[in-house]
Design a protein around this motif. Structure first.
Motif, PDB file in Angstrom:
ATOM      1  N   LEU A 146       0.845  -1.190   0.000  1.00 49.55           N
ATOM      2  CA  LEU A 146       0.000   0.000   0.000  1.00 49.55           C
ATOM      3  C   LEU A 146       0.885   1.247   0.000  1.00 49.55           C
ATOM      4  N   VAL A 147       0.621   2.107  -0.908  1.00 55.37           N
ATOM      5  CA  VAL A 147       1.333   3.397  -0.959  1.00 55.37           C
ATOM      6  C   VAL A 147       0.284   4.470  -0.721  1.00 55.37           C
ATOM      7  N   PRO A 148       0.144   4.953   0.510  1.00 58.25           N
ATOM      8  CA  PRO A 148      -0.920   5.932   0.790  1.00 58.25           C
ATOM      9  C   PRO A 148      -0.659   7.259   0.101  1.00 58.25           C
ATOM     10  N   VAL A 149      -1.681   7.916  -0.190  1.00 58.43           N
ATOM     11  CA  VAL A 149      -1.588   9.234  -0.828  1.00 58.43           C
ATOM     12  C   VAL A 149      -1.267  10.271   0.248  1.00 58.43           C
ATOM     13  N   LEU A 150      -0.292  11.050  -0.006  1.00 59.96           N
ATOM     14  CA  LEU A 150       0.101  12.066   0.962  1.00 59.96           C
ATOM     15  C   LEU A 150      -0.923  13.197   0.982  1.00 59.96           C
ATOM     16  N   PRO A 151      -1.447  13.531   2.155  1.00 64.20           N
ATOM     17  CA  PRO A 151      -2.405  14.661   2.202  1.00 64.20           C
ATOM     18  C   PRO A 151      -1.706  15.985   1.954  1.00 64.20           C
ATOM     19  N   ASP A 152      -2.466  16.902   1.506  1.00 61.69           N
ATOM     20  CA  ASP A 152      -1.925  18.228   1.182  1.00 61.69           C
ATOM     21  C   ASP A 152      -1.898  19.099   2.451  1.00 61.69           C
ATOM     22  N   LYS A 153      -1.074  18.702   3.414  1.00 63.40           N
ATOM     23  CA  LYS A 153      -0.915  19.466   4.662  1.00 63.40           C
ATOM     24  C   LYS A 153       0.418  19.061   5.279  1.00 63.40           C
ATOM     25  N   PRO A 154       0.853  19.849   6.173  1.00 64.06           N
ATOM     26  CA  PRO A 154       2.150  19.503   6.807  1.00 64.06           C
ATOM     27  C   PRO A 154       2.053  18.194   7.589  1.00 64.06           C
ATOM     28  N   GLN A 155       3.108  17.396   7.528  1.00 62.85           N
ATOM     29  CA  GLN A 155       3.133  16.102   8.172  1.00 62.85           C
ATOM     30  C   GLN A 155       3.885  16.205   9.506  1.00 62.85           C
ATOM     31  N   ASN A 156       3.329  15.444  10.522  1.00 56.42           N
ATOM     32  CA  ASN A 156       3.971  15.347  11.824  1.00 56.42           C
ATOM     33  C   ASN A 156       4.004  13.878  12.193  1.00 56.42           C
ATOM     34  N   PRO A 157       5.028  13.184  11.831  1.00 57.13           N
ATOM     35  CA  PRO A 157       5.066  11.732  12.064  1.00 57.13           C
ATOM     36  C   PRO A 157       4.982  11.348  13.522  1.00 57.13           C
ATOM     37  N   ILE A 158       5.529  12.145  14.419  1.00 58.26           N
ATOM     38  CA  ILE A 158       5.538  11.769  15.831  1.00 58.26           C
ATOM     39  C   ILE A 158       4.125  11.797  16.387  1.00 58.26           C
ATOM     40  N   LEU A 159       3.393  12.897  16.099  1.00 61.45           N
ATOM     41  CA  LEU A 159       2.015  12.983  16.595  1.00 61.45           C
ATOM     42  C   LEU A 159       1.120  11.939  15.946  1.00 61.45           C
ATOM     43  N   ASP A 160       1.325  11.685  14.689  1.00 56.49           N
ATOM     44  CA  ASP A 160       0.511  10.667  14.014  1.00 56.49           C
ATOM     45  C   ASP A 160       0.746   9.298  14.612  1.00 56.49           C
ATOM     46  N   ASN A 161       1.947   8.972  14.963  1.00 52.44           N
ATOM     47  CA  ASN A 161       2.237   7.651  15.533  1.00 52.44           C
ATOM     48  C   ASN A 161       1.611   7.535  16.915  1.00 52.44           C
ATOM     49  N   ILE A 162       1.693   8.634  17.723  1.00 51.10           N
ATOM     50  CA  ILE A 162       1.071   8.587  19.046  1.00 51.10           C
ATOM     51  C   ILE A 162      -0.432   8.444  18.929  1.00 51.10           C
ATOM     52  N   ARG A 163      -1.021   9.154  17.992  1.00 57.26           N
ATOM     53  CA  ARG A 163      -2.469   9.097  17.800  1.00 57.26           C
ATOM     54  C   ARG A 163      -2.902   7.684  17.351  1.00 57.26           C
ATOM     55  N   LEU A 164      -2.130   7.057  16.488  1.00 58.51           N
ATOM     56  CA  LEU A 164      -2.444   5.704  16.038  1.00 58.51           C
ATOM     57  C   LEU A 164      -2.315   4.698  17.167  1.00 58.51           C
ATOM     58  N   SER A 165      -1.335   4.865  18.013  1.00 56.92           N
ATOM     59  CA  SER A 165      -1.168   3.921  19.125  1.00 56.92           C
ATOM     60  C   SER A 165      -2.326   4.026  20.102  1.00 56.92           C
ATOM     61  N   GLU A 166      -2.776   5.237  20.385  1.00 56.49           N
ATOM     62  CA  GLU A 166      -3.915   5.402  21.287  1.00 56.49           C
ATOM     63  C   GLU A 166      -5.188   4.785  20.685  1.00 56.49           C
ATOM     64  N   LYS A 167      -5.333   4.951  19.428  1.00 61.43           N
ATOM     65  CA  LYS A 167      -6.513   4.362  18.767  1.00 61.43           C
ATOM     66  C   LYS A 167      -6.490   2.837  18.834  1.00 61.43           C
ATOM     67  N   GLN A 168      -5.342   2.250  18.671  1.00 65.81           N
ATOM     68  CA  GLN A 168      -5.248   0.797  18.730  1.00 65.81           C
ATOM     69  C   GLN A 168      -5.541   0.298  20.149  1.00 65.81           C
ATOM     70  N   ARG A 169      -5.067   1.031  21.153  1.00 66.33           N
ATOM     71  CA  ARG A 169      -5.340   0.608  22.523  1.00 66.33           C
ATOM     72  C   ARG A 169      -6.818   0.683  22.839  1.00 66.33           C
ATOM     73  N   GLU A 170      -7.510   1.736  22.319  1.00 70.37           N
ATOM     74  CA  GLU A 170      -8.946   1.844  22.540  1.00 70.37           C
ATOM     75  C   GLU A 170      -9.699   0.683  21.891  1.00 70.37           C
ATOM     76  N   ARG A 171      -9.311   0.337  20.730  1.00 71.53           N
ATOM     77  CA  ARG A 171      -9.967  -0.781  20.025  1.00 71.53           C
ATOM     78  C   ARG A 171      -9.717  -2.092  20.748  1.00 71.53           C
ATOM     79  N   THR A 172      -8.548  -2.246  21.335  1.00 66.28           N
ATOM     80  CA  THR A 172      -8.230  -3.477  22.064  1.00 66.28           C
ATOM     81  C   THR A 172      -9.087  -3.591  23.312  1.00 66.28           C
ATOM     82  N   LYS A 173      -9.268  -2.474  24.028  1.00 62.46           N
ATOM     83  CA  LYS A 173     -10.112  -2.505  25.207  1.00 62.46           C
ATOM     84  C   LYS A 173     -11.546  -2.844  24.860  1.00 62.46           C
ATOM     85  N   ASP A 174     -12.090  -2.276  23.784  1.00 56.13           N
ATOM     86  CA  ASP A 174     -13.477  -2.587  23.377  1.00 56.13           C
ATOM     87  C   ASP A 174     -13.625  -4.038  22.979  1.00 56.13           C
TER      88      ASP A 174
END
Length: 984
Positions: A39-67
């Motif tokens: 998969l090659v995702p399309v880059l959105p037309d906005k500034p990228q912040n890899p650190i915040l995106d990774n933290i946000r993804l990890s929190e989302k995965q933990r929420e899904r695991t709890k549910d």
């Protein structure tokens, strides 16, 4: 580039949200589509912040695991382990490089324990861990248990499920496929099918293999193997059951055929051939997999076995369809197998032709070819013997279509002589559909020709020569077909089904009488085997193995092959038919047809001048005086003296034109020995002149003295009786000539044709009677002492005019009948039958293929003659006009004769003559009109186009009426002359 980590393709289809619905129940969805593994995702037309995106993804995965963990209790407890392992592995894979995840899964089994567990593996008695993490690679029982738990089978009280082992199932099917009951299936006589044991009425039976959850029955099967799912829509064992059902049904059919009290040779041969085929199929099925070794080891390739039985399944389906025993039919709807020999052979041939057109498997085509060869052997032998072809039995035991040739032997000297026409009518003219058209055209005539040839000339070379030719057999090998097609005799033995099973006798050469032919076997040495018997199943298998894959190019279809196979029979039939034809046409003795036809023409058609003259002297007279002419009669003086006073006192009208001797006793029709003696003398005296004029065989002339004869018809009943008793109008309708042709020449001169000759003979006697009556008028009119109408001048002129018209009409009609109708049609027919100087030349000009075509041509010739004389049933109106016109001319002669005799006065005879003339003119005008309408309807040519002086082949039938019109109305006189208003 974004630092967002794409979802791993391995787990991209595992979505916990899809597993939980609103009711917290487990939900089964359709399998998702297969997506690309990267998969090659399309880059959105906005500034990228890899650190915040990774933290946000990890929190989302933990929420899904709890549910997911909170809602998981609805699933089996064992699946928590599986879900935890999957979640742990997925979370760890986020920060792992590519390939580490597969190492942890231990696909190659390097770890000591599997990472993927099933609930069945947690049983206390199953503590061993599997070396593979995949559930589908675990033990079959474990995998089936998991699938059964996830896809539970619906409980149905009408369904009976039996769990069987694979070895036991295929051992049972090996029995069922041979048509025998087994431990799981038994035969039901009512439905004639194998049914599962223990299943009651209204229930459905299912067999389930241990370790698999698919249904192995006659309903539907689901295989974990995708190849089997694609290949097999129906059940595994349905094919085995179908083969067993059809094999058992055909066995029942064979039993019914054998138990029939009346069974012809063709049906018996069919029963034997079908029995051999079923025996061969059983032996082949017994050798089919799985073998005992495969059953003992448990290694049974289901797909391979299923495909191996496909050929036998197709073969038995074809045989069952041929016999009307399809599996879907119930016994009460079976088609009755009551085929005659011809219908049965045609039925086999049609099915074989269908399979050749469909390009079925070679085994199916070979089996039907074997069935046709064996079944048709006896029938082809009978047909061959019916035309004298092939080996003949020592005694007269041949049969033509179930009719013994002994019935054809006619005892000519016995009292119980059988009519040859009855014998010929019993020859069957219906044949199987594979007989080619050229053979169908000649075969019935050839069978009848053999009967006639045996009667006409029993010692003929064609009958006495030894029959060394082989009988007619179906040819299947390419070399045999090519040899038959090229008409080359080969020395090799034709490979056929019959030669393998035939009985061969090694008997020393020694002549035996036909009655002792069977004692040849006792001349063999002791211990010598006289019979060579082969195995029936082996014979069928050898035939199938040697059967070609296709027909040769010279016979691309089965119809072409049939023509080549029956070519010898066609050639012999043609030879036989032509032999009998040439025998009747070229025989130097009493069987010469042309000699007999000359006699019929000269005597019954009155074309012999000596016979016509002698007959006219005996029956007719043109004297102008009413007295007995005794000059040429061999009578005693006492008879002459007794007749004069009788005739002198006669009060009957003068039947002018008739011989006075016929009226001497005033009895009509005349009877007596004198008349018979005169007529017999006429025939005998005329035969000598006929022999000298036509150079007929002496035997034909000698036999004609008793074959020809006169006879008296029985008086009719009804309105025609009065006319027969009146000599003034009927002439000699009571008298006819009969002819008895020799055996078997009566086939060419049957009673129907003789009746046509006799009708012409009666017509000609009427015409001659009117001619003599008009000749008598000429003699009366030339008298100067007693003229006709001496005081009535107008009546005398009318008399002369009427006499001229009547004489012209009768003369034209007589010339037309003898010259155009008889001479123009009968003489060319005789010339066609005559032998020329060159034997090959005259045979080439004969357009007859057999004696029956010649007989039809002879009958058609008489039909054309009758049509030209307006004597056919469809020409009744025109024929009545012609007959009435001649009767008016005769009536006119009788009136004048009575006037000359003094029985009528002038004033009495004049109006009678005038009335006759008016009716004669009206009838003539109507006759001309009818003739013109007939001529215009049947041809578009002008009258002159059909009339040539000296023409040899004059037109016959309705076309000959052109000549009659030209003779009686050349200048259209009758058309121009006004016609009175009197009714015709």
């Amino acid at each position: 580039m974004s630092n967002q980590t794409p979802e791993n393709p391995l787990w991209s289809h595992f979505d916990h949200e899809e597993l939980i619905d609103q009711g917290n129940d487990f939900k089964l969805n359709a399998l998702p589509p297969i997506f690309p593994t990267f998969l090659v995702p399309v880059l959105p037309d906005k500034p990228q912040n890899p650190i915040l995106d990774n933290i946000r993804l990890s929190e989302k995965q933990r929420e899904r695991t709890k549910d997911f963990t909170r809602n998981i209790p609805s699933l089996p407890p064992e699946l928590h382990i599986v879900a935890d392992d999957l979640l742990r592995l997925r979370l760890e894979a986020e920060n792992q490089p590519k390939g580490v995840l597969w190492d942890k899964l231990d696909v190659h089994g390097s770890n000591s324990k599997g990472q993927l567990l099933s609930w069945d593996a947690l049983r206390p008695d199953n503590r061993a861990r599997s070396s593979t993490p995949f559930l589908s690679e675990r033990d079959s029982l474990i995998y089936a248990s998991a699938r059964y738990y996830i896809l539970p089978r619906l409980e149905d009280p009408s369904t009976r499920v039996v769990y069987v082992k694979q070895v036991d199932l295929f051992s049972s099917l090996k029995m069922t496929v041979l048509g025998n009951s087994s431990m799981y299936h038994s035969w039901d006589d009512e439905t004639q099918k194998f049914c599962q044991i223990g299943v009651q009425e209204g229930e459905r039976g299912f067999l389930l293999l241990d370790g698999k959850d698919e249904v192995v029955s006659n309903r539907q099967v689901l295989f974990p193997d995708l190849f089997l799912q694609f290949l097999m829509i129906r059940s595994v064992i349905s094919r085995f059951l179908t083969v067993g059902n059809l094999l058992r049904r055909l066995d029942i059919l064979l039993k019914d055929l054998r138990n029939r009290s009346v069974q012809g040779p063709t049906t018996h041969a069919f029963t034997h051939a079908l029995s051999n085929i079923l025996e061969c199929l059983r032996k082949s099925l017994a050798k089919c997999p799985p073998s005992l070794a495969e059953l003992s080891t448990g290694s049974v390739p289901i797909s391979g076995i299923w495909l191996h039985y496909e050929l036998y399944w197709e073969t038995l389906v074809s045989l069952a369809a041929f016999c009307g025993r399809e599996e879907e039919k119930v016994p009460r709807k079976y088609k009755s197998f009551n085929y005659s020999s011809i219908d049965l052979l045609s039925h086999i041939y049609s099915h074989l032709d269908i399979h050749l057109i469909r390009q079925s498997s070679r085994m199916i085509i070979a089996i039907f070819a074997y069935l046709l060869s064996c079944t048709s052997k006896e029938y082809l032998r009978q047909v061959s013997q019916s035309v004298g072809f092939g080996p003949q039995p020592p005694q007269r035991q041949e049969r033509i279509n179930n009719l013994s040739l002994d019935e054809y032997i006619i005892d000519e000297e016995g009292d119980g002589e059988e009519d040859i026409f009855d014998v010929l009518d019993r020859v069957e003219e219906k044949y199987p559909s594979f007989f080619p058209p050229e053979l169908l055209a000649i075969l019935p005539a050839a069978q009848k020709s053999l009967i006639l040839l045996r009667k006409a000339q029993p010692d003929h070379a064609l009958l006495s020569q030894p029959r060394r030719e082989n009988g007619v057999e179906w040819l299947w090998q390419h070399e045999d077909i090519e040899a038959a097609f090229l008409n080359k005799a080969k020395n090799h033995q034709v490979r056929s089904t019959q030669t393998v099973e035939n009985t061969s006798l090694e008997v020393p050469v020694q002549d035996y009488t036909p009655e002792l032919e069977g004692f040849k076997v006792f001349d063999m040495e002791p211990g010598t085997s006289s019979l060579t018997i082969g195995s029936s199943a082996t014979t069928v298998q050898e035939f199938i193995d040697s059967f070609p894959h296709s027909l040769p190019p010279i016979t691309p279809t089965l119809a072409h092959l049939s023509s080549v196979t029956l070519s010898k029979l066609f050639k012999h039939s043609s030879t036989l038919a032509s032999t009998l034809l040439h025998l009747f046409l070229d025989h130097p003795g009493g069987l010469n047809l042309r000699s007999h036809l000359i006699l019929l023409r000269d005597f019954l058609l009155l074309t012999s001048s000596p016979f016509k003259l002698k007959l006219s002297n005996a029956l007719f007279s043109d004297n102008e005086d009413y007295e007995i002419d005794n000059e040429n009669r061999a009578m005693s003086l006492q008879i002459i003296r007794q007749r004069k006073p009788i005739m002198g006192g006669s009060k009957q009208p003068w039947a002018v034109g008739l011989a006075s001797a016929l009226l001497e006793r005033e009895i009509w029709p005349p009877v007596g020995a004198d008349l018979s003696f005169f007529l017999r003398t006429v025939i005998v005296d005329s035969l000598e002149d006929t022999q000298r004029g036509h150079n007929l065989p002496k035997q034909v002339v000698n036999d004609a003295s008793w074959r020809l004869g006169f006879a008296i018809r029985d008086l009719p009943i009804g309105s025609g009786r009065d006319r027969w008793l009146n000599p003034l109008c009927t002439a000699l309708d009571f008298l006819y000539m009969d002819y008895k042709p020799p055996h078997p020449l009566e086939v060419l001169i049957p009673h129907e044709v003789l009746s046509k000759y006799q009708r012409m003979f009666t017509f000609l006697l009427r015409l001659i009677r009117v001619e003599h009556a008009l000749h008598a008028l000429h003699r009366m009119a030339r008298s100067v002492v007693t003229p006709i109408f001496p005081t009535l001048t107008q009546s005398r002129k009318l008399f002369l005019h009427f006499r001229f018209l009547a004489q012209s009409f009768i003369s034209a009609l007589s010339g037309y009948v003898f010259d155009t109708v008889i001479g123009g049609n009968f003489d060319p027919f005789l010339a066609e039958l005559s032998s020329g100087h060159n034997e090959g030349e005259h045979r080439e000009h004969r357009r007859f293929s057999d004696v029956f075509e010649l007989a039809k041509r002879h009958s058609d010739l008489l039909d054309e003659i009758l049509s030209a004389c307006l004597m056919r049933s469809g020409q009744r109106a025109a024929g009545d006009l012609l007959r009435q016109t001649t009767e008016i001319a005769l009536e006119f002669a009788v009136v004048i004769a009575e006037l000359r005799r003094g029985r009528l006065q002038e004033y009495e005879a004049a109006p009678m003559m005038e009335d006759s003339f008016k009716r004669f003119r009206n009838k003539m005008a109507a006759l001309i009109k009818v003739l013109r309408s007939i001529v215009d309807k049947n041809t578009s040519k002008t009258y002159a186009d059909h009339f040539f002086i000296g023409q040899r082949n004059l037109p016959g039938g309705l076309e000959a009426l052109h000549h009659l019109l030209l003779r009686i109305d050349t200048s259209d006189w009758w058309t121009i002359t006004p016609v009175s208003n009197n009714d015709v």
